[in-house]
Motif scaffolding. Structure first.
Motif, PDB file in Angstrom:
ATOM      1  N   PHE A 106     -10.931  -8.165  -2.782  1.00 10.68           N
ATOM      2  CA  PHE A 106     -11.460  -8.492  -1.400  1.00 10.68           C
ATOM      3  C   PHE A 106     -11.982  -7.271  -0.407  1.00 10.68           C
ATOM      4  N   SER A 107     -11.671  -6.110  -1.058  1.00 10.56           N
ATOM      5  CA  SER A 107     -11.940  -4.916  -0.099  1.00 10.56           C
ATOM      6  C   SER A 107     -12.926  -4.011  -0.720  1.00 10.56           C
ATOM      7  N   LYS A 108     -13.779  -3.544   0.166  1.00  6.77           N
ATOM      8  CA  LYS A 108     -14.654  -2.615  -0.263  1.00  6.77           C
ATOM      9  C   LYS A 108     -14.623  -1.132   0.075  1.00  6.77           C
ATOM     10  N   ALA A 109     -13.167  -0.838   0.479  1.00  3.87           N
ATOM     11  CA  ALA A 109     -12.756   0.466   0.577  1.00  3.87           C
ATOM     12  C   ALA A 109     -12.836   1.238  -0.248  1.00  3.87           C
ATOM     13  N   SER A 112      -9.436   5.708  -3.013  1.00  2.93           N
ATOM     14  CA  SER A 112      -8.424   6.529  -2.680  1.00  2.93           C
ATOM     15  C   SER A 112      -7.821   5.773  -1.381  1.00  2.93           C
ATOM     16  N   GLU A 113      -8.554   5.197  -0.548  1.00  7.15           N
ATOM     17  CA  GLU A 113      -7.955   4.359   0.445  1.00  7.15           C
ATOM     18  C   GLU A 113      -6.843   3.061   0.074  1.00  7.15           C
ATOM     19  N   MET A 114      -7.657   2.478  -1.179  1.00  4.75           N
ATOM     20  CA  MET A 114      -6.811   1.555  -1.756  1.00  4.75           C
ATOM     21  C   MET A 114      -5.484   2.210  -2.413  1.00  4.75           C
ATOM     22  N   GLN A 115      -5.536   3.272  -2.990  1.00  3.92           N
ATOM     23  CA  GLN A 115      -4.538   3.762  -3.569  1.00  3.92           C
ATOM     24  C   GLN A 115      -3.219   4.176  -2.356  1.00  3.92           C
ATOM     25  N   ASP A 116      -3.850   4.650  -1.356  1.00  2.00           N
ATOM     26  CA  ASP A 116      -2.978   4.832  -0.208  1.00  2.00           C
ATOM     27  C   ASP A 116      -2.222   3.695   0.430  1.00  2.00           C
ATOM     28  N   ARG A 117      -3.035   2.489   0.318  1.00  2.00           N
ATOM     29  CA  ARG A 117      -2.451   1.261   0.572  1.00  2.00           C
ATOM     30  C   ARG A 117      -1.266   0.672  -0.167  1.00  2.00           C
ATOM     31  N   VAL A 118      -1.636   1.154  -1.612  1.00  2.00           N
ATOM     32  CA  VAL A 118      -0.612   0.469  -2.634  1.00  2.00           C
ATOM     33  C   VAL A 118       0.430   1.306  -2.403  1.00  2.00           C
ATOM     34  N   ASP A 119       0.345   2.579  -2.268  1.00  2.00           N
ATOM     35  CA  ASP A 119       1.522   3.449  -2.283  1.00  2.00           C
ATOM     36  C   ASP A 119       2.439   3.155  -0.908  1.00  2.00           C
ATOM     37  N   PHE A 120       1.683   2.788  -0.022  1.00  2.00           N
ATOM     38  CA  PHE A 120       2.325   2.410   1.098  1.00  2.00           C
ATOM     39  C   PHE A 120       3.396   1.244   1.047  1.00  2.00           C
ATOM     40  N   VAL A 146       7.625  -6.768  -6.148  1.00  6.25           N
ATOM     41  CA  VAL A 146       6.280  -6.190  -6.354  1.00  6.25           C
ATOM     42  C   VAL A 146       5.356  -7.267  -6.055  1.00  6.25           C
ATOM     43  N   ALA A 147       5.706  -8.816  -6.370  1.00  7.04           N
ATOM     44  CA  ALA A 147       5.086  -9.838  -5.759  1.00  7.04           C
ATOM     45  C   ALA A 147       4.666  -9.881  -4.274  1.00  7.04           C
ATOM     46  N   ILE A 148       5.643  -9.333  -3.580  1.00  8.28           N
ATOM     47  CA  ILE A 148       5.753  -9.321  -2.159  1.00  8.28           C
ATOM     48  C   ILE A 148       4.789  -8.092  -1.639  1.00  8.28           C
ATOM     49  N   ALA A 149       4.773  -7.067  -2.361  1.00 12.62           N
ATOM     50  CA  ALA A 149       3.999  -5.998  -2.006  1.00 12.62           C
ATOM     51  C   ALA A 149       2.581  -6.344  -2.362  1.00 12.62           C
ATOM     52  N   ARG A 150       2.250  -7.193  -3.562  1.00 14.44           N
ATOM     53  CA  ARG A 150       0.933  -7.526  -3.649  1.00 14.44           C
ATOM     54  C   ARG A 150       0.594  -8.623  -2.499  1.00 14.44           C
ATOM     55  N   ALA A 151       1.531  -9.313  -2.010  1.00 11.83           N
ATOM     56  CA  ALA A 151       1.050 -10.492  -1.357  1.00 11.83           C
ATOM     57  C   ALA A 151       0.792  -9.881   0.310  1.00 11.83           C
ATOM     58  N   ILE A 152       1.216  -8.480   0.563  1.00  9.05           N
ATOM     59  CA  ILE A 152       1.027  -8.048   1.967  1.00  9.05           C
ATOM     60  C   ILE A 152       0.147  -6.877   1.667  1.00  9.05           C
ATOM     61  N   VAL A 153      -0.480  -6.515   0.648  1.00  8.09           N
ATOM     62  CA  VAL A 153      -1.317  -5.274   0.647  1.00  8.09           C
ATOM     63  C   VAL A 153      -2.594  -5.486   1.318  1.00  8.09           C
ATOM     64  N   ASN A 154      -3.090  -6.796   1.505  1.00  9.29           N
ATOM     65  CA  ASN A 154      -4.307  -7.068   2.213  1.00  9.29           C
ATOM     66  C   ASN A 154      -4.015  -7.317   3.760  1.00  9.29           C
ATOM     67  N   LYS A 155      -2.816  -7.011   4.098  1.00 13.05           N
ATOM     68  CA  LYS A 155      -2.518  -7.103   5.549  1.00 13.05           C
ATOM     69  C   LYS A 155      -2.723  -8.612   5.914  1.00 13.05           C
ATOM     70  N   PRO A 156      -2.184  -9.527   5.426  1.00  9.84           N
ATOM     71  CA  PRO A 156      -2.262 -11.005   5.831  1.00  9.84           C
ATOM     72  C   PRO A 156      -1.664 -11.428   6.949  1.00  9.84           C
ATOM     73  N   GLN A 157      -2.385 -12.450   7.608  1.00  9.48           N
ATOM     74  CA  GLN A 157      -1.915 -13.195   8.764  1.00  9.48           C
ATOM     75  C   GLN A 157      -0.785 -14.122   8.689  1.00  9.48           C
ATOM     76  N   TYR A 158      -0.982 -14.429   7.142  1.00 13.74           N
ATOM     77  CA  TYR A 158       0.158 -15.840   6.799  1.00 13.74           C
ATOM     78  C   TYR A 158       0.532 -15.203   5.600  1.00 13.74           C
ATOM     79  N   LEU A 159       1.837 -15.677   5.294  1.00 15.57           N
ATOM     80  CA  LEU A 159       2.573 -15.275   4.135  1.00 15.57           C
ATOM     81  C   LEU A 159       3.357 -16.493   3.506  1.00 15.57           C
ATOM     82  N   PHE A 160       2.947 -17.033   2.416  1.00 15.95           N
ATOM     83  CA  PHE A 160       3.473 -18.148   1.816  1.00 15.95           C
ATOM     84  C   PHE A 160       4.381 -17.725   0.717  1.00 15.95           C
TER      85      PHE A 160
END
Length: 255
Positions: A106-109, A112-120, A146-160
């Motif tokens: 989903f991201s066009k970043a 390097s920015e993706m890696q920073d977000r994954v690390d975060f 890991v599943a929670i990290a993956r779920a929030i990596v795109n900064k969602p407004q909704y978490l299920f």
């Protein structure tokens, strides 16, 4: 915020959801509970847009889903994070690759920015040394993180979350509950959790919707659930002697 108005859903002419109305607030852990067959999973999948109700509306931050065009629905899906019951990690991918997967979709970043977000996000769920491990090399609790990290990596407004504590020991389940609640409050996410874990209800149930036979039979907080006289709720929640004792202790403390 998610507002649900008079939601109906049937399969092959058999009603499963029967006029459910409720509100899930931002920054709170909203729990859906009920016995098997009560409609919990269908309700959650309807909120995710996987099922289309025959009647009623689901409104996301003031916009009704049925009135959205394709672009709006696509944007909404990108704002949703999902933690599956079995974690649903890709076995052939490392922890880092699993978490980066939604970003690549989903991201066009830049990478390097993706890696920073994954690390975060991996740091946020306390998995700083697991980047290059595979799911088979980590524990069930770590897989959930890991599943929670993956779920929030795109900064969602909704978490299920669908049964996020399934298969975990009680101590690890508490860690996952606390992590989900912390993330919900920190990022002001609308979090909806489908669960049968009564410890989760008592610990993080800021808003609880109890379903019975496709109806909303009760709603309230984990504090209010101690005081309710709703027979369906008390039969479900206090089916074990432990929770009967907990409720009695709470009543005695309040008196």
């Amino acid at each position: 915020m998610i507002v649900v108005e008079n939601l109906h859903k049937s399969f092959d002419g058999t009603p499963v959801l029967k006029g459910i109305s409720t509100t899930f607030e931002k920054g709170k852990t909203n729990l859906i509970i009920g016995q098997s067959g009560s409609g919990k999973t269908v309700f959650l999948k309807s909120l995710l847009g996987l099922f289309t109700p025959e009647e009623g509306n689901i409104i996301y931050n003031g916009i009704t889903y049925s009135e959205m065009d394709d672009d709006q629905k696509r944007e909404l899906r990108q704002q949703m994070g999902m933690v599956f019951q079995g974690s649903a990690l890709f076995d052939s991918m490392s922890v880092q690759e699993n978490v980066m997967f939604p970003l690549k979709m989903f991201s066009k970043a830049p990478l390097s920015e993706m890696q920073d977000r994954v690390d975060f996000v991996l740091n946020r769920v306390k998995l700083t040394d697991a980047h290059h491990k595979f799911p088979s090399e980590i524990s069930g609790g770590m897989q959930k993180r890991v599943a929670i990290a993956r779920a929030i990596v795109n900064k969602p407004q909704y978490l299920f979350c669908d049964e996020p504590n399934s298969g975990l020991d009680p101590k690890t389940a508490i860690i996952i509950d606390n992590l989900v609640q912390e993330i919900t409050q920190e990022y002001d996410i609308t979090t909806v959790i489908n669960t049968h874990d009564m410890n989760s209800v008592m610990e993080i149930g800021e808003k609880i919707v109890f379903l019975k036979d496709g109806h909303k039979a009760w709603e309230g907080s984990n504090k209010e659930i101690f005081r309710t006289d709703n027979e369906a709720v008390t039969n479900f929640v206090y089916s074990s002697e432990l929770f009967k004792k907990v409720r009695q202790m709470y009543i005695e403390e309040r008196n």
